[in-house]
Each structure stands twice: as structure tokens, then as C-alpha cells.
Design an enzyme around this catalytic site. Structure first.
Site, PDB file in Angstrom:
ATOM      1  N   TRP A 137       1.212   2.384   0.118  1.00  0.00           N
ATOM      2  CA  TRP A 137       1.712   1.278   0.953  1.00  0.00           C
ATOM      3  C   TRP A 137       1.200   1.329   2.385  1.00  0.00           C
ATOM      4  CZ3 TRP A 137       7.621   1.041  -0.710  1.00  0.00           C
ATOM      5  CH2 TRP A 137       7.691   0.457  -1.982  1.00  0.00           C
ATOM      6  N   GLY A 165      -4.078  -0.033  -2.597  1.00  0.00           N
ATOM      7  CA  GLY A 165      -3.503  -0.339  -1.291  1.00  0.00           C
ATOM      8  C   GLY A 165      -2.918  -1.745  -1.282  1.00  0.00           C
ATOM      9  N   GLY A 166      -3.694  -2.701  -0.787  1.00  0.00           N
ATOM     10  CA  GLY A 166      -3.218  -4.075  -0.596  1.00  0.00           C
ATOM     11  C   GLY A 166      -2.432  -4.644  -1.768  1.00  0.00           C
ATOM     12  N   SER A 222      -9.925  -1.933  -3.128  1.00  0.00           N
ATOM     13  CA  SER A 222      -9.811  -3.322  -3.583  1.00  0.00           C
ATOM     14  C   SER A 222      -9.530  -3.458  -5.086  1.00  0.00           C
ATOM     15  CB  SER A 222     -11.051  -4.131  -3.181  1.00  0.00           C
ATOM     16  OG  SER A 222     -11.155  -4.180  -1.763  1.00  0.00           O
ATOM     17  N   GLU A 267     -12.711   6.944  -3.256  1.00  0.00           N
ATOM     18  CA  GLU A 267     -12.511   5.698  -2.523  1.00  0.00           C
ATOM     19  C   GLU A 267     -13.713   5.417  -1.631  1.00  0.00           C
ATOM     20  OE1 GLU A 267      -8.067   4.589  -2.351  1.00  0.00           O
ATOM     21  OE2 GLU A 267      -8.551   5.734  -0.556  1.00  0.00           O
TER      22      GLU A 267
HETATM   23  P1  PGA Z   1      -7.100  -1.252  -0.901  1.00  0.00           P
HETATM   24  O1  PGA Z   1      -6.786   0.230  -0.353  1.00  0.00           O
HETATM   25  O2  PGA Z   1      -6.609  -1.313  -2.319  1.00  0.00           O
HETATM   26  O3  PGA Z   1      -6.314  -2.168   0.017  1.00  0.00           O
HETATM   27  O4  PGA Z   1      -8.567  -1.453  -0.807  1.00  0.00           O
HETATM   28  C1  PGA Z   1      -6.982   1.349  -1.157  1.00  0.00           C
HETATM   29  C2  PGA Z   1      -6.648   2.610  -0.402  1.00  0.00           C
HETATM   30  O5  PGA Z   1      -6.975   2.707   0.795  1.00  0.00           O
HETATM   31  O6  PGA Z   1      -6.050   3.549  -0.955  1.00  0.00           O
END
Ligand code: PGA
Length: 256
Positions: A10, A235-236, A214, A168
Site C-alpha cells: 500500500w 502497488g497501485g 504495474s 521489480e
Molecule cells: P505498482 O508498484 O504496482 O504501483 O507499479 C509496485 C511496487 O512498487 O511494489
């Protein structure tokens, strides 16, 4: 057989009230799904409440976003492994690229944190990944190997097996620009090969490697279907309970 592990990072989002509202929807929609491990990684301030709500779940575990490597003492603003354990935290994200670039965390610092986590029986989710400039310069493997060797230094095979690695690529984080399944698979296969060199093949075969950057409901299934992709660090899309459930179910559908 590696059980898939899908985590919701988050970041600096979600008040306690917002976290509770998320869980109301998420836990209902998740139902009794148990084919994958799920980790919710709220900000520190929501750990206690989220932990309380997850205490009856055997599928969904609690994670933290960072941790100090020191055990206790005069470190204003820091949170120790014991404090996390106290709140029933099971996983801790370490070496996220935002920590590395915005807060100056080096591989040596990340290594101290990963080792401190294991000492406290917390499972680290260790993040590695290259920048766009490094990818364009054909340095992906060199960067990943340096980060892995540095961050996993002086660890036993058992500790490495219990470390989740998150690949990542920095250029894919929060940008909407996801790695292609082929790019991600190639990086994951390289990471596994590197783990085999650092430890041995048996360890490499057991280590779970998540993809992050993403991940969305519409790309999750293809990414998670790659042979060396054992989960996702989201993340998002993890801020929306319905989107996150879809990603979890995409993982479970492959497992089934
Ligand atoms: P994202 O972030 O899904 O918003 O690209 C992933 C993360 O930083 O763990």
C-alpha cells in the site's frame, strides 16, 4: 511446487478507516480462497488494526513495508523487528526501489535488514530490479547479480529459501509500463540461476520470486503463468479491493 504469493504494497496510502473499508470488501470477495498466499502490507499506522482483522485468516497474512536493522535504542523514527512481531507481522518488504533511491538504502544496509528479519523469524520480501538506463545499457543481469549477492550475503540456505525475492524493474513501478511476460520471465530465470550459484539448485528451486511493476487485473494472469514467476508485489492496483481480489484469483486459477 512453489505456492504463489500475492502481496499488496500500500506504500504511503490508507488511513486506519480506509484500511478497514478495504478489508470489508476484500475479505468478502476473497471468500475461502486458499490456493495462494496473500500478504497485506499496510503503512505502520494501520498494522495493528489490519492484523486484528486478519487474525482468523489462514490465507491472508500481515506484512510491513520496512524495518530497522538495529534491535532497539536511540533511532528516532525507526521500527524494530520485535515491534513488528508484537503486532503479528509475518513478512517485511525490504530494499524496495523507493527505499533505495529516495532513502539511500544500499545493498549492505538491505543485507543487514534481511538478516535482522530472519533473526526475528520475519520473512523478508527482498526487492531487486534495474532502472531504465541500466536496461538500455544491457546491464540487467549485472545489476541483479550485484543486488542479490550484496543483499543475500552471509545467509544460510534455510534463510535464503525463506526469503521471497521480488523482481521489480524500476521503470515499471507506478508507470503503467509493465514488463512483457518474456522480459519478466527472463529476469526471473536469471535470478533463480543466480540463487543456485549463491546457494545451490535445491534452494533455487524452492525460492519464490514475485514480479512487481504495474501488475493489474488484465495482465496478472499472463505474468503469473510464466514458469519462474511465483507471485506478484502489487502497488497501485492493490489499493482497490476488487482489483486486488481479481489479481489474487488470477494467481489461484493458475495454481488450480
Ligand atoms: P505498482 O508498484 O504496482 O504501483 O507499479 C509496485 C511496487 O512498487 O511494489
Amino acid at each position: 511446487m512453489r505456492k504463489k504469493i500475492i502481496a499488496a504494497n500500500w506504500k504511503m496510502n490508507m488511513t486506519v478507516g480506509e484500511a478497514e473499508a478495504f478489508l470489508d470488501t476484500f475479505l468478502l470477495e476473497l471468500g475461502d480462497e486458499s490456493g495462494v498466499d496473500v500478504v497485506i502490507v499496510p503503512p505502520f499506522t494501520a498494522l495493528a488494526k489490519v492484523g486484528e482483522r486478519l487474525s482468523n485468516s489462514s490465507t491472508v497474512k500481515l506484512g510491513a513495508q520496512n524495518m530497522a536493522f538495529e534491535k532497539s535504542g536511540a533511532f528516532t523514527g525507526e521500527i524494530s523487528a520485535a515491534m513488528l512481531r508484537d503486532l503479528y507481522v509475518r513478512y517485511v518488504v525490504l530494499g524496495h526501489s523507493e527505499r533505495r533511491t529516495l532513502f539511500g538504502e544500499t545493498d549492505a544496509i538491505v543485507n543487514k535488514k534481511v538478516r535482522a528479519a530472519h533473526e526475528a523469524s520475519l520473512k523478508p520480501i527482498l526487492c531487486v530490479g534495474e532502472t531504465l538506463a541500466e536496461r538500455d545499457a544491457d546491464r540487467v543481469e549485472e545489476v541483479l547479480e550485484t543486488q542479490l549477492r550484496g543483499s543475500l550475503a552471509d545467509m544460510s540456505s534455510k534463510e535464503i529459501v525463506e526469503t521471497v525475492i521480488a523482481y521489480e524493474p524500476v521503470w515499471a513501478i507506478g508507470t503503467g509500463r509493465v514488463a512483457t511476460p518474456e522480459q519478466a520471465q527472463a529476469a526471473h530465470a536469471f535470478i533463480r540461476k543466480t540463487i543456485a550459484m549463491i546457494a545451490d539448485q535445491a534452494v533455487a528451486d524452492k525460492v519464490r520470486i514475485q514480479y512487481g511493476g504495474s501488475v493489474k487485473p488484465d495482465n496478472a494472469k499472463t505474468l503469473l503463468g510464466q514458469p519462474d514467476i511465483d507471485g506478484a508485489l502489487v502497488g497501485g492496483a492493490s489499493l482497490d479491493p476488487r482489483a486486488f481480489v481479481e489479481i489474487v484469483k488470477a494467481g489461484a486459477s493458475i495454481e488450480a
